[in-house]
Design an enzyme around this catalytic site. Structure first.
Site, PDB file in Angstrom:
ATOM      1  N   THR A  18       0.865  -1.192   0.000  1.00 35.88           N
ATOM      2  CA  THR A  18       0.000   0.000   0.000  1.00 35.88           C
ATOM      3  C   THR A  18       0.894   1.232   0.000  1.00 35.88           C
ATOM      4  OG1 THR A  18      -1.715   1.236   1.211  1.00 35.88           O
ATOM      5  CG2 THR A  18      -0.177   0.016   2.557  1.00 35.88           C
ATOM      6  N   GLY A  22      -1.240   5.414   6.854  1.00 34.05           N
ATOM      7  CA  GLY A  22      -2.303   5.286   7.858  1.00 34.05           C
ATOM      8  C   GLY A  22      -2.807   3.851   7.929  1.00 34.05           C
ATOM      9  N   GLU A  47      -3.931  -0.744 -10.275  1.00 35.55           N
ATOM     10  CA  GLU A  47      -5.265  -0.942  -9.681  1.00 35.55           C
ATOM     11  C   GLU A  47      -6.310  -0.804 -10.767  1.00 35.55           C
ATOM     12  OE1 GLU A  47      -7.846   1.030  -6.095  1.00 35.55           O
ATOM     13  OE2 GLU A  47      -5.686   0.888  -5.856  1.00 35.55           O
ATOM     14  N   ASP A  76      -8.568  -3.364   0.136  1.00 36.65           N
ATOM     15  CA  ASP A  76      -9.254  -2.313  -0.586  1.00 36.65           C
ATOM     16  C   ASP A  76     -10.490  -1.928   0.215  1.00 36.65           C
ATOM     17  OD1 ASP A  76      -8.666  -0.941  -3.077  1.00 36.65           O
ATOM     18  OD2 ASP A  76     -10.763  -1.382  -3.520  1.00 36.65           O
ATOM     19  N   PHE A 150      -6.927   8.985   8.630  1.00 39.01           N
ATOM     20  CA  PHE A 150      -6.692   9.427   7.249  1.00 39.01           C
ATOM     21  C   PHE A 150      -8.018   9.427   6.490  1.00 39.01           C
ATOM     22  CE2 PHE A 150      -6.390   4.855   7.362  1.00 39.01           C
ATOM     23  CZ  PHE A 150      -7.026   4.447   6.203  1.00 39.01           C
ATOM     24  N   GLY A 151      -7.964   9.888   5.257  1.00 40.61           N
ATOM     25  CA  GLY A 151      -9.118   9.798   4.348  1.00 40.61           C
ATOM     26  C   GLY A 151     -10.388  10.389   4.949  1.00 40.61           C
ATOM     27  N   ASP A 153     -11.922   9.646   7.618  1.00 39.74           N
ATOM     28  CA  ASP A 153     -12.070   9.481   9.074  1.00 39.74           C
ATOM     29  C   ASP A 153     -12.722  10.677   9.781  1.00 39.74           C
ATOM     30  OD1 ASP A 153     -11.184   6.896   9.224  1.00 39.74           O
ATOM     31  OD2 ASP A 153      -9.142   7.402   9.801  1.00 39.74           O
ATOM     32  N   HIS A 178     -14.264  -1.227   9.822  1.00 45.00           N
ATOM     33  CA  HIS A 178     -14.328  -2.186   8.715  1.00 45.00           C
ATOM     34  C   HIS A 178     -13.003  -2.952   8.604  1.00 45.00           C
ATOM     35  CE1 HIS A 178     -12.680   1.653   7.698  1.00 45.00           C
ATOM     36  NE2 HIS A 178     -12.380   1.349   6.457  1.00 45.00           N
ATOM     37  N   ARG A 179     -11.879  -2.239   8.767  1.00 40.81           N
ATOM     38  CA  ARG A 179     -10.553  -2.881   8.633  1.00 40.81           C
ATOM     39  C   ARG A 179     -10.318  -3.835   9.800  1.00 40.81           C
ATOM     40  NH1 ARG A 179      -8.364   1.373   7.589  1.00 40.81           N
ATOM     41  NH2 ARG A 179      -8.712   1.070   5.374  1.00 40.81           N
TER      42      ARG A 179
HETATM   43  P1  IMP Z   1      -8.265   2.486  -0.947  1.00 41.71           P
HETATM   44  O1  IMP Z   1      -8.666   1.229  -0.274  1.00 41.71           O
HETATM   45  O2  IMP Z   1      -6.881   2.882  -0.563  1.00 41.71           O
HETATM   46  O3  IMP Z   1      -8.493   2.436  -2.445  1.00 41.71           O
HETATM   47  O4  IMP Z   1      -9.185   3.614  -0.335  1.00 41.71           O
HETATM   48  C1  IMP Z   1     -10.234   4.262  -1.018  1.00 41.71           C
HETATM   49  C2  IMP Z   1     -10.519   5.593  -0.381  1.00 41.71           C
HETATM   50  O5  IMP Z   1     -11.220   5.403   0.828  1.00 41.71           O
HETATM   51  C3  IMP Z   1      -9.274   6.415  -0.072  1.00 41.71           C
HETATM   52  O6  IMP Z   1      -9.525   7.770  -0.365  1.00 41.71           O
HETATM   53  C4  IMP Z   1      -9.079   6.229   1.399  1.00 41.71           C
HETATM   54  O7  IMP Z   1      -8.490   7.335   1.998  1.00 41.71           O
HETATM   55  C5  IMP Z   1     -10.509   6.013   1.893  1.00 41.71           C
HETATM   56  N1  IMP Z   1     -10.484   5.099   3.020  1.00 41.71           N
HETATM   57  C6  IMP Z   1     -10.202   3.769   3.007  1.00 41.71           C
HETATM   58  N2  IMP Z   1     -10.200   3.286   4.255  1.00 41.71           N
HETATM   59  C7  IMP Z   1     -10.469   4.319   5.065  1.00 41.71           C
HETATM   60  C8  IMP Z   1     -10.558   4.448   6.476  1.00 41.71           C
HETATM   61  O8  IMP Z   1     -10.361   3.511   7.273  1.00 41.71           O
HETATM   62  N3  IMP Z   1     -10.845   5.669   6.932  1.00 41.71           N
HETATM   63  C9  IMP Z   1     -11.051   6.739   6.111  1.00 41.71           C
HETATM   64  N4  IMP Z   1     -10.960   6.687   4.785  1.00 41.71           N
HETATM   65  C10 IMP Z   1     -10.663   5.477   4.278  1.00 41.71           C
END
Ligand code: IMP
Length: 195
Positions: A18, A22, A47, A76, A150-151, A153, A178-179
């Site tokens: 990855t 984060g 991807e 993902d 991150f993202g 959150d 979810h993770r």
């Molecule tokens: P990817 O799995 O890295 O493709 O994530 C897709 C999008 O969802 C990205 O913009 C991530 O920042 C967001 N994302 C994935 N997992 C999380 C999380 O646990 N918290 C917040 N945003 C997430």
């Protein structure tokens, strides 16, 4: 912290692919207390734009070259907003880059704010692949809150909580996220999948 030694039912090391530090922080907090070392390849994998998180995770796994004695791991994730028919879902990274948090909040103004975060984690050893899933439902905050994580959150509040994911340290977020759920399902399924 007590670390369990690797055993026959637990791999000694996984390699996570990855570009997101984060995610690595959260994955370490999930696996290292179980005695699993986490090596990180910060390489961007090709991807595909798939229709499902599973499809994307499988294609990422197919593009890695596993090292002997190591499990390759990809994951993902996406944010599925119920009143938007599940958007951004598999387009979450694109929505985050182009709309940002404020843009996503504008989309739900005046609508139902419930949403589900979904995660698919996949591991591969040689030709064998195992996928596990996790999800958490909650609602979108009115404004971004918190500086951790991150993202998305800062705008996601899991059901039953009063804090956003960005107001929780990684180990607390992992309890609900979810993770965290996907990785706990993965750990339960691993011994049977890679005996
Ligand atoms: P990817 O799995 O890295 O493709 O994530 C897709 C999008 O969802 C990205 O913009 C991530 O920042 C967001 N994302 C994935 N997992 C999380 C999380 O646990 N918290 C917040 N945003 C997430």
């Amino acid at each position: 912290m007590v670390r369990a030694p690797p055993g026959p039912d637990r791999p000694g090391q996984v390699r996570v692919y990855t570009t997101n530090p984060g995610k690595v922080r959260e994955i370490r907090a999930l696996l290292e207390p179980r005695g699993i070392r986490v090596a990180w390849s910060r390489r961007r994998l090709v991807e595909i734009q798939g229709d499902s998180l599973e499809e994307v995770a499988r294609s990422k796994l197919n593009s890695v070259s596993p090292r002997p004695g190591e499990l390759s791991l990809v994951e993902d994730s996406g944010l599925f907003i119920h009143s938007l028919g599940g958007f951004p879902g598999v387009y979450s990274a694109y929505a985050y880059r182009t709309l940002g948090l404020a843009g996503v909040l504008r989309l739900v103004r005046g609508r139902d704010r419930s949403a589900t975060f979904r995660c698919v984690v996949g591991v591969r050893q040689g030709p064998e692949v195992l996928l596990a899933r996790g999800a958490v439902t909650g609602s979108l905050a009115r404004t971004a809150r918190g500086t951790l994580g991150f993202g998305f959150d800062p705008i996601f509040i899991p059901r039953g909580c009063s804090e956003s994911f960005a107001e929780m340290p990684a180990d607390v977020k992992n309890r609900y996220s979810h993770r965290g759920r996907a990785f706990r399902a993965l750990l339960r399924a691993l011994p049977a999948a890679f005996p």
